[in-house]
Design an enzyme around this catalytic site. Sequence first.
Site, PDB file in Angstrom:
ATOM      1  N   GLY B  90     149.412 -54.963 -45.756  1.00 54.73           N
ATOM      2  CA  GLY B  90     149.612 -53.844 -46.678  1.00 54.73           C
ATOM      3  C   GLY B  90     149.270 -54.333 -48.070  1.00 54.73           C
ATOM      4  CB  SER B 122     146.487 -58.456 -43.895  1.00 57.83           C
ATOM      5  OG  SER B 122     145.820 -57.952 -45.005  1.00 57.83           O
ATOM      6  CB  ALA B 123     149.969 -58.552 -47.398  1.00 62.04           C
ATOM      7  CG  HIS B 159     141.277 -58.022 -44.659  1.00 65.16           C
ATOM      8  ND1 HIS B 159     141.212 -57.317 -43.492  1.00 65.16           N
ATOM      9  CD2 HIS B 159     142.580 -57.962 -45.062  1.00 65.16           C
ATOM     10  CE1 HIS B 159     142.422 -56.841 -43.191  1.00 65.16           C
ATOM     11  NE2 HIS B 159     143.266 -57.223 -44.127  1.00 65.16           N
ATOM     12  CD  GLU B 194     138.471 -57.099 -41.168  1.00 59.92           C
ATOM     13  OE1 GLU B 194     137.752 -56.522 -40.328  1.00 59.92           O
ATOM     14  OE2 GLU B 194     138.971 -56.526 -42.159  1.00 59.92           O
TER      15      GLU B 194
END
Lengths: 235, 235
Positions: B90, B122-123, B159, B194
């Site tokens: 997020g 991700s985050a 990413h 990714e």
Amino acid sequence: MKNLVLASTSTLHGQEYLEYLLPLIKSHFRDCSKILFIPYARPGGISHEDYTATAGKAFEKAGLQVHGIHEFDSPHEAVKQADGFFTGGGNTFLLVQQLYRNDLLPALKEAINKGVAYLGTSAGTNIAGLSMKTTNDMPIVYPPSFNTLGIVPFNINPHYLDPDPASTHKGETRETRIREFHSHNPQPVVGLREGSWLEVKGKNIKLKGDLTARIFEAGKEAFEVEPETLLNDLN
Amino acid sequence: MKNLVLASTSTLHGQEYLEYLLPLIKSHFRDCSKILFIPYARPGGISHEDYTATAGKAFEKAGLQVHGIHEFDSPHEAVKQADGFFTGGGNTFLLVQQLYRNDLLPALKEAINKGVAYLGTSAGTNIAGLSMKTTNDMPIVYPPSFNTLGIVPFNINPHYLDPDPASTHKGETRETRIREFHSHNPQPVVGLREGSWLEVKGKNIKLKGDLTARIFEAGKEAFEVEPETLLNDLN
């Protein structure tokens, strides 16, 4: 009265630096002899000197001269004495950190509100909004605040990019990012595409260039506005 | 000993949430009965409840249960009692702001260093690095610091995206952004594509997945490393 040009980008694909803006630069700064260039955003890590030389070369083509703010003993005094400003693009976090470090935001805002001509491109446009919270840049340094000049009563997202329907990448689209912004912030956001700029003259804020802009307001569907639309009531 | 999976993304194109990671999740958390989900990054502004339900549905397929940290009276106590962590993706600024607001970073770091299994996407992967200064996210909130867990001795760019040679867009490429980061910060950056993840077991940090990763060090040319490469000495 306020007199600003806030461009999404300095450079269009296949063109030279500031090329598409040169006629505008020529008229915008026609009465200016002391144009101050603010190179703090240092795109790609370029030095203040090299960045100022690049800007100077472009302005020369419009018959104008610029001085880099780093050339002055007192950046604060330089802001007060300038009769025109150009803040170039690069990294917004770095730009804002340097503006705070030299305590330049109040003086810059005062000069702009008095009518000193201002040109921003990319990061230099971003800081004319209420905050830098809709920048696309990487947070490479930690500024003491994300609040910026608030010359316009909304936020700007420069280099606005439509979602690519063919993309297989799972990073957030620009629209998703701005929706996330609106989960935490009330102000509208103007998604300004490359080639567009906002012309601010006194109380009037007008979309210029050939493209539409995308307007995001908290809790509403995003929508497009046509060139020449006044955005005065967007707040 | 440390036991982490740090994934670039939660979701691959055309797949369901966490689908490609499910076999890994099953083995990574096989001995865990109290997996704590940290939904603070709220992708797209989703609520903590909805995000936890999404994660719970995916974990269920691996025969596992998760609890959202927001369900506990004391998030701090929840971190201390958990025997597994999953921090979802997020907005990294929001995630880090919430972690500081609840003073969770020291407790989380202590638990991870003791060997509590951790999964980040991700985050959630970004915060395992030294700082969040190489996130791709929009700075929608102002965290009290950009410093993060420092479980690995470098920064991560999730990413990671190669420059598109066909692009006419003038926004900075990812590589340019990371070069700008290195004008101001010394630590290496791992550009994690990714589908890739880092497996951290004790002192060993290994690149996993089918793709190479791109390594950026200050003052050097970026280079690619193959899957199964140990990144222990990258600091």
